[in-house]
Design an enzyme around this catalytic site. Structure first.
Site, short mmCIF file in Angstrom:
data_model
loop_
_atom_site.label_atom_id
_atom_site.label_comp_id
_atom_site.label_asym_id
_atom_site.label_seq_id
_atom_site.Cartn_x
_atom_site.Cartn_y
_atom_site.Cartn_z
N ARG A 116 0.79 -1.18 0.07
CA ARG A 116 0.00 0.08 0.00
C ARG A 116 0.77 1.36 -0.09
O ARG A 116 2.08 1.19 0.17
CB ARG A 116 -0.78 0.02 1.12
CG ARG A 116 -0.28 0.01 2.71
CD ARG A 116 -1.24 0.33 3.53
NE ARG A 116 -0.66 0.38 4.90
CZ ARG A 116 -1.19 0.46 5.97
NH1 ARG A 116 -2.67 0.39 6.14
NH2 ARG A 116 -0.67 0.48 7.26
N ASN A 154 -4.70 8.11 4.24
CA ASN A 154 -4.46 7.50 5.54
C ASN A 154 -3.20 7.60 6.09
O ASN A 154 -1.98 7.12 5.28
CB ASN A 154 -5.10 6.05 5.57
CG ASN A 154 -5.00 5.27 6.66
OD1 ASN A 154 -6.02 5.57 7.48
ND2 ASN A 154 -4.23 4.39 6.90
N GLU A 155 -2.80 7.91 7.27
CA GLU A 155 -1.71 8.11 7.98
C GLU A 155 -0.62 8.28 6.95
O GLU A 155 0.47 7.59 6.56
CB GLU A 155 -1.41 6.73 8.45
CG GLU A 155 -2.01 6.42 9.74
CD GLU A 155 -1.52 5.08 10.50
OE1 GLU A 155 -0.74 4.37 9.89
OE2 GLU A 155 -1.94 5.02 11.61
N GLU A 313 -7.46 5.55 15.85
CA GLU A 313 -7.23 4.30 15.65
C GLU A 313 -6.30 3.68 16.95
O GLU A 313 -5.60 4.47 17.35
CB GLU A 313 -6.36 3.90 14.54
CG GLU A 313 -7.08 3.84 13.16
CD GLU A 313 -5.70 3.52 12.10
OE1 GLU A 313 -4.87 2.79 12.18
OE2 GLU A 313 -5.98 3.85 10.96
N TRP A 321 2.48 -6.10 13.68
CA TRP A 321 3.75 -5.43 12.94
C TRP A 321 4.86 -5.26 13.75
O TRP A 321 5.91 -4.73 13.35
CB TRP A 321 3.16 -4.21 12.05
CG TRP A 321 2.34 -3.32 12.94
CD1 TRP A 321 0.86 -3.30 12.83
CD2 TRP A 321 2.80 -2.56 13.69
NE1 TRP A 321 0.70 -2.06 13.83
CE2 TRP A 321 1.63 -1.51 14.49
CE3 TRP A 321 4.12 -1.94 14.35
CZ2 TRP A 321 1.75 -0.55 15.49
CZ3 TRP A 321 4.35 -0.68 15.34
CH2 TRP A 321 2.99 -0.22 15.97
N GLU A 361 -2.80 -7.92 7.21
CA GLU A 361 -3.22 -7.64 8.61
C GLU A 361 -4.17 -8.90 9.35
O GLU A 361 -4.91 -8.30 10.17
CB GLU A 361 -3.98 -6.22 8.63
CG GLU A 361 -2.69 -5.35 8.02
CD GLU A 361 -3.13 -3.95 8.29
OE1 GLU A 361 -2.35 -3.11 8.77
OE2 GLU A 361 -4.17 -3.57 8.03
N LYS A 362 -4.31 -9.91 9.06
CA LYS A 362 -5.09 -11.05 9.36
C LYS A 362 -4.84 -11.28 10.86
O LYS A 362 -5.81 -11.66 11.43
CB LYS A 362 -5.45 -12.25 8.59
CG LYS A 362 -3.94 -13.02 8.19
CD LYS A 362 -4.27 -14.28 7.08
CE LYS A 362 -3.16 -14.71 6.80
NZ LYS A 362 -2.09 -14.03 5.86
N HIS A 364 -3.97 -8.97 13.11
CA HIS A 364 -4.22 -7.72 13.81
C HIS A 364 -5.46 -8.13 14.61
O HIS A 364 -6.71 -8.13 13.66
CB HIS A 364 -4.23 -6.53 12.96
CG HIS A 364 -3.94 -5.19 13.46
ND1 HIS A 364 -5.02 -4.45 14.38
CD2 HIS A 364 -3.03 -4.41 13.43
CE1 HIS A 364 -4.43 -3.41 14.98
NE2 HIS A 364 -3.21 -3.27 14.24
C1 GLA Z 1 -2.26 2.02 10.69
C2 GLA Z 1 -3.18 1.90 9.65
C3 GLA Z 1 -4.12 0.75 9.58
C4 GLA Z 1 -3.67 -0.48 10.08
C5 GLA Z 1 -3.12 -0.41 11.32
C6 GLA Z 1 -2.66 -1.46 11.92
O1 GLA Z 1 -2.70 2.58 11.83
O2 GLA Z 1 -3.86 3.28 9.49
O3 GLA Z 1 -4.78 0.69 8.24
O4 GLA Z 1 -2.92 -0.85 8.93
O5 GLA Z 1 -1.95 0.52 11.22
O6 GLA Z 1 -1.92 -1.44 13.17
#
Ligand code: GLA
Length: 669
Positions: A116, A154-155, A313, A321, A361-362, A364
């Site tokens: 991504r 996003n981030e 979040e 991770w 991310e499965k 997470h």
């Molecule tokens: C970030 C991203 C999310 C996800 C989380 C996992 O915060 O914004 O999409 O990947 O990490 O911790």
């Protein structure tokens, strides 16, 4: 005291929810999602963050039907949507058609599709595509009643804070032209007389690419500034489209304010965010991760200028991770969540609603785990929803703090540069050393930028503020002259904004304020520890400091600097200016903090609390105060208190018991 910032539309009380990725699931699961969200009291979900490829599977061929249905279903259930621009990850057709939009590292490595954030944020071509997608989203959903908030990208900068693509190089040169005007001014600022680096024109300048040895430090500092600005420029461009089409809907993006995210200068982003939103994840290996959480929350509030902010979040349990991903312990998710609320969050959201079955991310955690409803994590999700409903009256109130800690991203970047007296310096470690001591004393701290040190704090801590312009130095001196006890630690005020040493003795910018002058640094070797005259010890750093008005508070008890000052205090106007020319051990820091708090007459939120019990107060416009008590210990604690405990709904007449690992919130009036 009314919050200045707009809030997600039509979301009552403390907003509760998470990232929602329905495109990963069949329709029957999506229908169940909405039923379970209602059961948990979820009122806001972030949708379409990574949906570009589903919304535009082929260039110009859009499929919004599935997203229409998702938004309609959520709205019918009374759930608001933080709708993303869907631009956080370009679809494969785009990167295949235009590989020139891919980002590149300093060593030339191209970062490809298949993960991504594979885009060069400065690429005009990518920007055009992202603006196009943003416009589509805004045109389609501008009148949708579920639309509560816009979530841009996003981030930003999470994976690629420093892109070195050709597009970035071009944009960097533009940024430099704007900053310096002429190559001559750039040469002066970058000190290019050194090592034959003189530039005859801006066209010769590159990003700091991999090179034989140390790259020009001012070039690196400016590239870090540029890169942060460029991410913000991208945000602004998308935000402007949203403002044009939906001026009534607030816009934000999720920041990553913690000790682990170095490269975005979020203080300079704040004015562009309608509401400040943060993502925070605990570091599993940190036994005091809850203190780092508190710092992150205080920093979020600082960036928000004291206004309520959104926790966009965090995780219900493990992340996926880190090297080893620990599940959260009993009650930990509830304590984490309410600790954010205690420190000013008016929204508690998670990554993510339903744990993915496929993809990177499965493993997470999520609000609804793989195990389903018969699980502790889901029961925690329900319990948090219930608690947040009981805390609705807290919304809009503001945190009260007597102590400020000055935090500066550019000083972080510059202080850890190569070619310095020690490579062992970690800016966040220095900051956390002082923050932790204050947390242990139960004293709430505002984290502030040196560009806007507000007045009114009785203690101001300035850890390793390496690079300061004259304005910042003056603001810190003013705080002392105005009556604050100001404490500055080593390697502060050493260089100006161009990373040029302030000559005549260290710590240049603060020499006069502190009444000391240092001729030479004496960094300590690995594992070297020296004792001070009060029996505490210090590591990492020492320096040959002369008193020029200040008095020595601690001196070195051994080593080459024996008898010379290590900690000093200078009267300054109505306040005082302390200097700590080393890195004291935890006991040493605690003693200095105690002396400062005593001098400035600062009391903890609740005096006499046991170690490991966190107490923070929020105050509403009408004077009502809310006392948050978070018991991180394994024994129950008794706190003298009166008022109404909101979570359990009980009147408290003299004492409140906060059970082990539990939280209480007292409405005091
Ligand atoms: C970030 C991203 C999310 C996800 C989380 C996992 O915060 O914004 O999409 O990947 O990490 O911790």
């Amino acid at each position: 005291m009314t919050p200045r910032r707009p809030w997600p539309l039509n979301v009552d009380g403390i907003a509760y929810g998470g990232d929602y990725n329905p495109e990963q699931w069949p329709l029957e699961v999506q229908t169940e999602d909405v039923r379970l969200m209602r059961e948990a009291g979820v009122g806001l979900v972030s949708v379409a963050i990574f949906s570009w490829a589903q919304l535009e599977p082929r260039e110009g061929d859009f499929d919004f039907a599935w997203l229409d249905a998702v938004l309609d279903r959520l709205h019918a259930a009374g759930i608001g949507v933080a709708l993303a621009t869907a631009t956080a990850s370009p679809p494969p057709w785009l990167t295949r058609k235009h590989p020139e939009i891919l980002p590149r590292l300093a060593d030339g490595t191209v970062l490809h599709q298949g993960s991504r954030q594979s885009y060069a944020v400065a690429s005009p071509l990518f920007r055009d595509y992202a603006l196009g997608m943003t416009r589509r989203m805004a045109e389609r959903y501008r009148d949708h009643p579920a639309l509560a908030l816009w979530h841009v990208d996003n981030e930003l900068g999470c994976h690629v804070p420093h892109d070195c693509s050709d597009a970035a190089a071009e944009a960097f040169r533009r940024w430099l032209r704007h900053r310096y005007g002429t190559p001559a001014a750039l040469n002066t600022a970058w000190g290019t007389a050194f090592w034959s680096q003189h530039y005859d024109s801006f066209d010769e300048v590159l990003p700091p690419l991999s090179a034989p040895t140390f790259v020009n430090p001012t070039q690196q500092l400016d590239f870090a500034r540029f890169s942060s600005d460029e991410l913000l420029t991208h945000y602004r461009a998308l935000r402007d489209v949203l403002r044009e089409l939906t001026p009534h809907v607030p816009t934000t993006t999720n920041l990553m304010m913690s000790t682990g995210t170095k490269w975005m200068d979020y203080f300079s982003w704040a004015d562009d965010l309608d509401v400040v939103a943060n993502d925070h994840y605990l570091i599993a290996g940190d036994p005091e991760a809850h203190i780092e959480l508190a710092f992150s929350a205080d920093l979020s509030r600082g960036v928000a200028g004291g206004d309520p902010w959104m926790l966009m979040e965090h995780s219900t349990s493990a992340v996926n991770w880190q090297p080893r991903n620990r599940a959260k312990g009993p009650g930990e998710m509830l304590r984490n969540s309410l600790a954010h609320v205690a420190r000013g969050a008016d929204a508690v959201m998670f990554f993510q609603w339903r744990q993915s079955a496929a993809g990177a991310e499965k493993y997470h955690s999520a609000m609804l785990p793989h195990a389903g409803e018969d699980s502790d994590v889901w029961r925690g999700t329900l319990e948090l929803g219930r608690r947040l409903r009981s805390l609705s009256p807290v919304r809009g109130s503001r945190v009260v703090a007597d102590v400020a800690l000055v935090f500066d991203y550019p000083s972080w970047w510059a202080s850890e540069s190569e070619g310095h007296p020690t490579q062992a310096l970690s800016y966040p470690d220095e900051v956390m050393r002082w923050y932790r001591a204050l947390w242990r004393r139960g004293v709430t701290v505002d984290i502030v930028s040196p560009r806007t040190v507000p007045s009114g704090h009785r203690v101001v801590i300035v850890p390793t503020l390496y690079a300061v312009d004259d304005g910042c130095a003056a603001r810190i001196a003013e705080a002392a002259h105005g009556g604050a006890s100001v404490l500055v630690t080593f390697f502060s005020g050493i260089v100006d904004e161009n990373d040029h040493v302030r000559l005549g003795g260290y710590p240049g910018a603060f020499r006069e304020l502190l009444g000391v002058r240092t001729e030479e640094f004496h960094p300590l070797l690995q594992d070297e520890t020296l004792t001070l005259d009060d029996g505490t010890s210090a590591t990492l750093w020492s320096e040959r400091t002369r008193l020029e008005g200040a008095r020595a508070v601690r001196t070195w008890a051994e080593g080459p600097l024996e008898g010379l000052p290590a900690v000093t205090r200078n009267p300054a106007g109505r306040g005082s200016a302390w200097y700590v020319g080393t890195r004291p051990d935890a006991d040493g820091v605690a003693r200095i903090v105690d002396a400062l708090l005593a001098e400035a007459d600062v009391a903890p939120a609740v005096p006499g609390l046991a170690d490991g019990v966190e107490a923070v107060r929020r105050r509403a416009d009408d004077g009502t105060s809310f006392l948050f008590l978070i018991n991180h210990t394994s024994h129950d604690v008794e706190v003298p208190a009166t008022g109404r405990e909101l979570i359990r709904g009980e009147e408290v007449r003299s004492h409140l018991t906060v059970p082990a690992l539990e939280t209480a919130v007292l409405r005091e009036r």
